[in-house]
Design an enzyme around this catalytic site. Structure first.
Site, mmCIF file in Angstrom:
data_model
loop_
_atom_site.group_PDB
_atom_site.id
_atom_site.type_symbol
_atom_site.label_atom_id
_atom_site.label_comp_id
_atom_site.label_asym_id
_atom_site.label_seq_id
_atom_site.Cartn_x
_atom_site.Cartn_y
_atom_site.Cartn_z
ATOM 1 N N GLU A 43 11.795 24.913 25.185
ATOM 2 C CA GLU A 43 12.304 26.102 24.496
ATOM 3 C C GLU A 43 12.033 27.341 25.345
ATOM 4 O O GLU A 43 11.096 27.368 26.154
ATOM 5 C CB GLU A 43 11.593 26.217 23.134
ATOM 6 N N ASN A 190 18.484 24.442 13.555
ATOM 7 C CA ASN A 190 17.079 24.065 13.723
ATOM 8 C C ASN A 190 16.277 24.684 12.589
ATOM 9 O O ASN A 190 16.368 25.895 12.343
ATOM 10 C CB ASN A 190 16.548 24.594 15.064
ATOM 11 N N GLU A 191 15.511 23.860 11.898
ATOM 12 C CA GLU A 191 14.684 24.348 10.794
ATOM 13 C C GLU A 191 15.422 25.388 9.954
ATOM 14 O O GLU A 191 14.951 26.524 9.790
ATOM 15 C CB GLU A 191 13.339 24.882 11.319
ATOM 16 N N TYR A 271 4.420 18.113 12.890
ATOM 17 C CA TYR A 271 3.352 18.516 13.814
ATOM 18 C C TYR A 271 2.002 18.049 13.287
ATOM 19 O O TYR A 271 1.774 18.010 12.078
ATOM 20 C CB TYR A 271 3.337 20.034 13.987
ATOM 21 N N GLU A 327 11.006 17.313 16.923
ATOM 22 C CA GLU A 327 9.809 18.080 17.311
ATOM 23 C C GLU A 327 8.598 17.346 16.751
ATOM 24 O O GLU A 327 8.518 17.100 15.541
ATOM 25 C CB GLU A 327 9.840 19.512 16.769
ATOM 26 N N GLN A 376 5.815 20.721 23.511
ATOM 27 C CA GLN A 376 6.974 20.886 24.377
ATOM 28 C C GLN A 376 6.561 20.500 25.792
ATOM 29 O O GLN A 376 5.374 20.525 26.093
ATOM 30 C CB GLN A 376 7.473 22.306 24.335
HETATM 31 O O1 AHR Z 1 7.903 24.173 18.890
HETATM 32 C C1 AHR Z 1 7.610 25.444 18.402
HETATM 33 C C2 AHR Z 1 8.401 25.782 17.154
HETATM 34 O O2 AHR Z 1 8.039 24.937 16.121
HETATM 35 C C3 AHR Z 1 9.895 25.617 17.231
HETATM 36 O O3 AHR Z 1 10.533 26.693 17.824
HETATM 37 C C4 AHR Z 1 10.286 25.493 15.799
HETATM 38 O O4 AHR Z 1 11.447 24.729 15.616
HETATM 39 C C5 AHR Z 1 9.070 24.879 15.152
HETATM 40 O O5 AHR Z 1 8.678 25.564 14.024
#
Ligand code: AHR
Length: 526
Positions: A43, A190-191, A271, A327, A376
């Site tokens: 990103e 995205n989200e 995450y 992600e 990332q």
């Molecule tokens: O990876 C960091 C961020 O996490 C991304 O930009 C977003 O999609 C997520 O909340």
């Protein structure tokens, strides 16, 4: 119990205390583990693109068209299958026309999500495609649904993939590229529930229908469109997409990656965050309790994958629609003294074990999960490589990706374990051994993670269904869970030969050191 354990064809005998016993069926190959489960994400965030991948043509660092060659070489060794770009949250305020044409004429913009810095657009579409070509990775483009227009996305697809003299193909030629690029993976949004527009699932599902409709297949290029999905265990979001996209959902995954519908997949994000959002915890300074809490969070993914898969099964029992985890990874507090908006964190042996646990869960869900992208690749969150000026180090997570390469496009094998200990309760409860196995041609790869912070474990696997030659193993371990690599000490955590492997009377015995990740290769005979 893990999903693999539950689905095993055979039940292992219990072994002596301290030994985990298992059965590995070498002649019962299951679904293909897509290589795209080993995908990546880059990103416009902190030093991922600028300084990480891209240093500009005038940099003293070896580069090709501004792209850093040491980073490219390191990542090529991982055979990374795809790279998602330009975000993330950034994607939903990115306007691709700002990133094409002569660099000196490109407008600037504010990257409001990540550090509120000015983005000069010097890395744009052509640079991204050049990076993918250098890496040998497929591009996965994330289009702006949050603040962009349907026309803008439609034209980006045309710009990249159309061959004739259409307006966007002509513009691409004016910008120096004659041939279209093959680009099948497109994420539309995205989200959307958060940084991508703050939408309700029902609203996004309708919007996605519109964006999907006008993202066209040009010539031979077939799009694999991915609808932007849920956070964590938000099954309502997944169900709303499965219902709301209706007839637009069509096949693809594992069946040539394209199908009749407009959308071929839905995504979600997960995450591993050990603490509350305001204090997630340090990447390098943590105690055993926090270590186990982190691994507990990592192991939660298995149930969440099962939850999304169950929702999808109800609407798509034949599994035409893919699930994409675009992600995933650890998210800790930023390193002290660094920009809070840049999400720069170190990477320890703990991160490597999180990766090992994730891959076992991915393999176990290979029927439905078709792609996953770690967040990332460079200098942000759970990165493969960290750069500091001209220095570059490989992280412990990098080594897990390297050691697991044999699973790319291999067929999953049933692996059942018995006698796996667990530790802790509630938020720190962790199963102490995780494992998975696959087979490709005459090669078998077994991955094993010992999560026990305090001691080694012996795993004895009864190999059934085929004869194999002598095993060869590698292990990623270090005396301290917090061990990590730095420019001064780049090999504090690196793979080493795995000692003490034995194959006797069809039983493979593996000694795993405390908090370690290991792989064992076997060659089928006859
Ligand atoms: O990876 C960091 C961020 O996490 C991304 O930009 C977003 O999609 C997520 O909340």
């Amino acid at each position: 119990m893990t999903a693999t354990q539950e689905t095993s064809a055979a039940t292992p005998e219990a072994g002596p205390a301290g030994t985990v016993r298992g059965v590995l069926d070498l002649d019962l190959p299951g679904p293909t583990i897509s290589r795209h489960l080993y995908g990546h994400f880059a990103e416009h965030l902190g030093r991922c693109i600028y300084g990480g991948f891209f240093v500009g043509e005038d940099s003293p660092l070896p580069n090709e068209g501004g792209i850093r060659l040491d980073v490219v070489e390191a990542l090529k060794a991982l055979s990374i299958p795809n790279l998602r770009w330009p975000g993330g949250c950034f994607a939903d305020e990115y306007h691709w026309r700002d990133g094409v044409g002569p660099r000196e004429q490109r407008p600037t913009m504010v990257n409001s999500h990540w550090g509120d810095v000015v983005e000069d657009n010097s890395f744009g579409t052509h640079e991204f495609m050049a990076l993918c070509e250098l890496l040998g990775a497929e591009p996965y483009v994330s289009a702006n649904v949050g603040s962009g227009t349907v026309k803008e996305t439609s034209e980006w697809v045309e710009y990249l993939t159309r061959a004739d003299d259409s307006p966007m193909a002509r513009l691409r030629r004016e910008n120096g590229r004659d041939e279209p690029w093959p680009v099948r993976f497109w994420g539309l949004g995205n989200e959307p529930w958060g940084c991508g527009g703050g939408m309700r699932a029902e609203f996004y599902a309708d919007l996605a229908r519109q964006f999907g409709t006008y993202s066209r297949n040009h010539g031979e290029n077939r799009l694999y469109r991915i609808a932007a999905g849920a956070a964590d265990a938000d099954y309502h979001w997944t169900e709303t997409l499965m219902k709301g996209l209706g007839h637009q959902l069509g096949g693809g995954a594992g069946r040539g990656w394209h199908g009749s519908g407009t959308y071929q997949a839905v995504s979600f994000h997960y995450y591993t965050v050990p603490g509350p959002w305001e204090h997630k915890g340090s990447a390098t300074s943590f105690d055993t309790e926090e270590y186990y809490r982190t691994l507990h969070e990592a192991q939660r993914l298995r149930g969440i994958l099962a939850g999304h898969a169950a929702v999808m099964d109800a609407y798509d029992p034949e599994r035409h629609v893919g699930l994409v985890l675009d992600e995933w990874g650890t998210w800790f507090d930023v390193e002290p003294g660094t920009n809070p908006g840049f999400l720069f964190q170190q990477n320890t042996l703990r991160d490597a074990l999180v990766a090992g646990v994730h891959f076992d869960a991915f393999h176990d869900h290979a029927e439905r999960l078709v792609m996953a992208n770690i967040a990332q690749t460079v200098n942000v969150l759970q990165a493969m490589v960290l750069t500091d000026g001209d220095a570059m180090v490989l992280t412990p997570t990098y080594h897990v990706f390297a050691m697991n390469q044999g699973h790319h496009d291999a067929q999953r094998l049933p692996l059942a374990l018995r006698g796996v200990g667990s530790r802790g309760e509630g938020e720190t409860q962790v199963e102490l051994v995780s494992a998975s196995a696959s087979r490709k041609d005459d090669g078998v790869l077994v991955s094993l993670t010992n999560l026990d912070a305090d001691g080694p474990v012996t795993v004895a696997l009864d190999l059934r269904g085929a004869a194999v030659g002598d095993p060869v193993g590698q292990v990623l371990a270090a005396p301290d869970l917090r061990a990590h690599n730095t420019p001064e000490s780049p090999d504090a955590v690196r793979p080493a030969p795995l000692e003490g492997l034995r194959l006797e009377d069809g039983t493979l015995t593996v000694e795993l050191p405390a908090h370690s990740f290991a792989t064992v290769r076997l060659t089928l005979q006859g």
